[in-house]
Design a protein around this motif. Structure first.
Motif, PDB file in Angstrom:
ATOM      1  N   PHE A  46       1.614   6.515  -7.611  1.00  8.70           N
ATOM      2  CA  PHE A  46       1.970   7.638  -9.054  1.00  8.70           C
ATOM      3  C   PHE A  46       3.099   8.612  -8.190  1.00  8.70           C
ATOM      4  O   PHE A  46       3.648   9.572  -8.871  1.00  8.70           O
ATOM      5  CB  PHE A  46       0.753   8.772  -8.837  1.00  8.70           C
ATOM      6  CG  PHE A  46      -0.440   7.843  -9.509  1.00  8.70           C
ATOM      7  CD1 PHE A  46      -0.262   8.139 -10.542  1.00  8.70           C
ATOM      8  CD2 PHE A  46      -1.332   7.543  -8.904  1.00  8.70           C
ATOM      9  CE1 PHE A  46      -1.985   8.068 -11.667  1.00  8.70           C
ATOM     10  CE2 PHE A  46      -2.636   7.186  -9.636  1.00  8.70           C
ATOM     11  CZ  PHE A  46      -2.747   7.305 -10.703  1.00  8.70           C
ATOM     12  N   GLU A  47       3.489   8.180  -7.493  1.00  3.63           N
ATOM     13  CA  GLU A  47       4.939   9.042  -6.303  1.00  3.63           C
ATOM     14  C   GLU A  47       6.141   9.024  -7.427  1.00  3.63           C
ATOM     15  O   GLU A  47       6.082   7.255  -7.252  1.00  3.63           O
ATOM     16  CB  GLU A  47       4.910   8.743  -4.890  1.00  3.63           C
ATOM     17  CG  GLU A  47       4.730  10.053  -4.251  1.00  3.63           C
ATOM     18  CD  GLU A  47       4.429  10.082  -3.171  1.00  3.63           C
ATOM     19  OE1 GLU A  47       4.757  11.346  -2.157  1.00  3.63           O
ATOM     20  OE2 GLU A  47       4.500   8.772  -2.380  1.00  3.63           O
TER      21      GLU A  47
ATOM     22  N   ALA B 221       0.870  -1.261  -0.263  1.00  2.00           N
ATOM     23  CA  ALA B 221       0.041   0.104  -0.039  1.00  2.00           C
ATOM     24  C   ALA B 221       0.697   1.638   0.128  1.00  2.00           C
ATOM     25  O   ALA B 221       1.432   1.571   1.052  1.00  2.00           O
ATOM     26  CB  ALA B 221      -1.066   0.386   1.732  1.00  2.00           C
ATOM     27  N   THR B 222       0.807   1.882  -1.264  1.00  2.00           N
ATOM     28  CA  THR B 222       1.809   3.436  -1.298  1.00  2.00           C
ATOM     29  C   THR B 222       1.143   4.123  -2.151  1.00  2.00           C
ATOM     30  O   THR B 222       0.395   3.459  -3.520  1.00  2.00           O
ATOM     31  CB  THR B 222       3.634   2.828  -1.484  1.00  2.00           C
ATOM     32  OG1 THR B 222       3.311   4.302  -1.232  1.00  2.00           O
ATOM     33  CG2 THR B 222       3.758   2.611  -2.515  1.00  2.00           C
ATOM     34  N   ASP B 223       1.220   5.534  -2.297  1.00  2.00           N
ATOM     35  CA  ASP B 223       0.597   6.288  -3.441  1.00  2.00           C
ATOM     36  C   ASP B 223       1.804   5.840  -4.945  1.00  2.00           C
ATOM     37  O   ASP B 223       2.546   6.336  -4.814  1.00  2.00           O
ATOM     38  CB  ASP B 223       0.903   8.076  -3.012  1.00  2.00           C
ATOM     39  CG  ASP B 223       0.403   8.020  -4.526  1.00  2.00           C
ATOM     40  OD1 ASP B 223       0.790   7.993  -5.487  1.00  2.00           O
ATOM     41  OD2 ASP B 223       0.485   9.781  -3.992  1.00  2.00           O
TER      42      ASP B 223
END
Ligand SMILES: Nc1ncnc2c1ncn2[C@@H]1O[C@H](COP(=O)(O)OP(=O)(O)O)[C@@H](O)[C@H]1O
Ligand SMILES: [Mg+2]
Lengths: 256, 320
Positions: free
Chosen positions: B97-98, B93-95
């Motif tokens: 797009f970053e 779970a992580t953004d």
């Protein structure tokens, strides 16, 4: 022992702005487009047949309302998504496991929402300039009022984003409550124009006070006293802060 | 024994978690983790491993019990404790797009530390992420994504690191890489608690192993002690000629004959070498009795056998 970590708040703030800028094209184009459309329809087509309202040219009269319309919608949806998406994708674990409390979280998120709202407002006002000549009577107060409304509605969006447990719920409050109230909130008319009892009923719509508060900072005239507008907005802000503080304290919908 | 360094880094006592639906995910758990150790929490799916980690890291509200980390009570003094704890979650779970470096820098800032480009570079390099620092996380492979999550968890230089199933769904090669990585973090003095349902993993890396099932810690011990306490030696001796029965000279506890009467089996010992000694005795006794054999196959039970035995035994108890 610290109770507020400015670095944490700053990190959240910066990240939220970057997230906003990532969709900058959409974030900028959409308000420019809608504002232009409103001006074409209401300002140019209908406005020509409208009398001045409270001594203000009709096309200029609708500017604060249009600004409020976009601001409420964008701020609410932006911050509700801002907290809902991390819950939905699970990335919220990082925020929850960090040494970060409600204060840092709100300063970060709400600060970013206020910055975004000022960017949006500038864009909308610049667009309006293309269609109509206007001058703002109390520019500093206008900026402060915009920031106050942005803060309140980003908190409101934050609560929605925590409350919603699916996408449908996320959209339902803005669609069923916020949008209709905004349209009926005196953006396109003065509530003095409404026949009885509609004029009185309109006073029950909280958006009327927001639109008129902003209109007062623009033109120095409005349907309701600025003090009432300000008081209600501050009251709303306080209630939202209290609800969020409670949510963080109990972990409702954030921690299992 | 009372010097501060001997104080456990994490002390959990009487921790119980009942989820809103009524499910008892943790049942009166007591656990104490020493500074600098690598602790493996071993248990089947649904045992409560993630819940336990969540309770320490602030993702799960305990129903009752206390958790102390670095001698801070997490219920009241969570800020001080959490700033020294890192978490690599089970889910990726992580953004997405970053870009990698920005995501890692953000984590450092979120935990209240000043930016430190050199430190971030060091972390990214140690995880072989430096070349990918400007890539969006979504473009990385699953193994690389997990490294990004590790980098994020290390960005604030935690003293206590939780790795929730760091190798689940990772292929064998990557798993070896991950082990090396975890070993390196530990070299740096980070106390590591990892959960796994791969026994191999616990066996390979851990100093101590805790076995959890249905929210209860069944056993916590040094890996070696556990093997020695519960371990057994198994030997199979292939006989040159079938035997009608076990002669009295070689009869000893744990020895039996298979159905075809050609293989003499031994099972016993305690993992401390006693089993091997008994097998040696057995072979000598066979020679003295004039019984010829053609092969000896001997093996020590692994943590896996212990684990399976323990779970089966508890299953039998709970059915009874
Ligand atoms: N948020 C939740 N609500 C209700 N039950 C949950 C929740 N999270 C986990 N559980 C249940 O708690 C038990 C323990 O889960 P978990 O801690 O994830 O186990 P593990 O990590 O060992 O696989 C499981 O039965 C799981 O279904
Ligand atoms: Mg798990």
């Amino acid at each position: 022992m610290t109770f507020f970590n400015a670095r944490s708040a700053w990190s959240i703030y910066k990240r939220e702005l970057v997230r906003f800028l990532r969709t900058a094209f959409q974030s900028v184009l959409s308000p420019v487009l809608t504002t232009s459309l409103y001006f074409i329809v209401f300002g140019a087509a209908i406005g020509g047949r409208m009398p001045d309202l409270g001594g203000v040219n009709y096309a200029a009269f609708i500017i604060p309302g249009l600004l409020m319309l976009t601001l409420l919608g964008e701020t609410t949806s932006n911050s509700s998504f801002g907290i809902y998406m991390p819950r939905f994708t699970g990335t919220i674990y990082e925020l929850l496991s960090a040494p970060v409390g409600v204060a840092e979280t709100l300063v970060g998120f709400v600060g970013a929402a206020m910055t975004k709202s000022l960017i949006l407002a500038s864009i909308i006002l610049a667009t309006a300039m293309l269609f109509v000549d206007y001058t703002i009577a109390h520019p500093i107060l206008a900026i402060l009022y915009i920031m106050l409304v942005a803060a309140s509605f980003s908190l409101f969006g934050f609560i929605l984003g925590i409350w919603a447990d699916n996408f449908e719920k996320l959209g339902i409050i803005p669609m069923l409550i916020l949008t209709p109230l905004t349209f009926l909130g005196g953006t396109f008319y003065s509530i003095e124009m409404l026949p009885d009892p509609w004029g009185k009923i309109a006073l029950a719509n909280p958006i009327v006070y927001l639109v008129n508060g902003l209109r007062w900072t623009f033109y120095g005239t409005s349907d309701v006293a600025i003090g009432i507008s300000l008081g209600l907005t501050l009251g709303f802000l306080t209630i939202c802060v209290a609800i969020i503080a409670y949510i963080f304290k109990t972990g409702w919908r954030l921690r299992d | 024994m009372n010097s501060p360094s001997m104080q456990p880094i994490l002390e959990i006592s009487g921790l119980t978690k009942r989820y809103a639906g009524g499910l008892l995910a943790l049942d009166n758990v007591d656990l104490s983790i020493n500074r600098g150790e690598l602790f493996a929490l071993l248990g089947p799916n649904g045992a409560g491993k993630t819940t336990l980690i969540g309770a320490v890291c602030g993702l799960v509200r305990p129903t009752s019990g206390t958790i102390r980390a670095f001698s801070h009570d997490l219920a009241t003094d969570w800020r001080s404790a959490r700033s020294r704890i890192g978490l690599v979650p089970q889910e990726l779970a992580t953004d997405m797009f970053e870009p990698v470096e920005r995501a890692v820098s953000y984590s450092r800032g979120l935990f209240g530390l000043a930016p430190d480009k050199a430190r971030i570079e060091e972390i990214l390099r140690s995880l072989s992420l430096w070349d990918k620092r400007n890539d969006r996380i979504m473009t990385l492979s699953g193994g690389m994504k997990r490294r990004v999550l590790i980098a994020k968890a290390l960005a604030h230089e935690p003293d206590l690191l939780f790795l929730d199933e760091p190798t689940a769904g990772v292929d064998v090669e990557l798993r070896r890489d991950m082990w090396k990585l975890i070993g390196a973090m530990r070299e740096r003095g980070v106390t590591i608690i990892l959960t796994t349902h791969y026994i191999e993993e616990a066996e390979e890396m851990a100093d101590r192993v805790g076995i959890i099932r249905k929210g209860k810690i069944l056993m916590v011990d040094d890996k070696a002690a556990m093997v020695s306490r519960l371990g057994t030696t198994e030997a199979h001796i292939t006989l040159a000629e079938p035997l009608a029965e076990i002669p009295a000279q070689i009869a000893m506890p744990g020895v039996h004959l298979d159905e075809e009467r050609r293989v003499l089996s031994y099972r016993g010992g305690d993992g401390s070498g006693k089993g091997k000694a008994e097998v040696a005795e057995l072979t000598k006794a066979l020679i003295r009795a004039g019984i010829d054999y053609t092969g000896i196959d001997i093996s020590e039970s692994s943590l896996e056998d212990i684990f399976v035995d323990l779970l089966e035994q508890r299953e039998a108890e709970s059915v009874a």
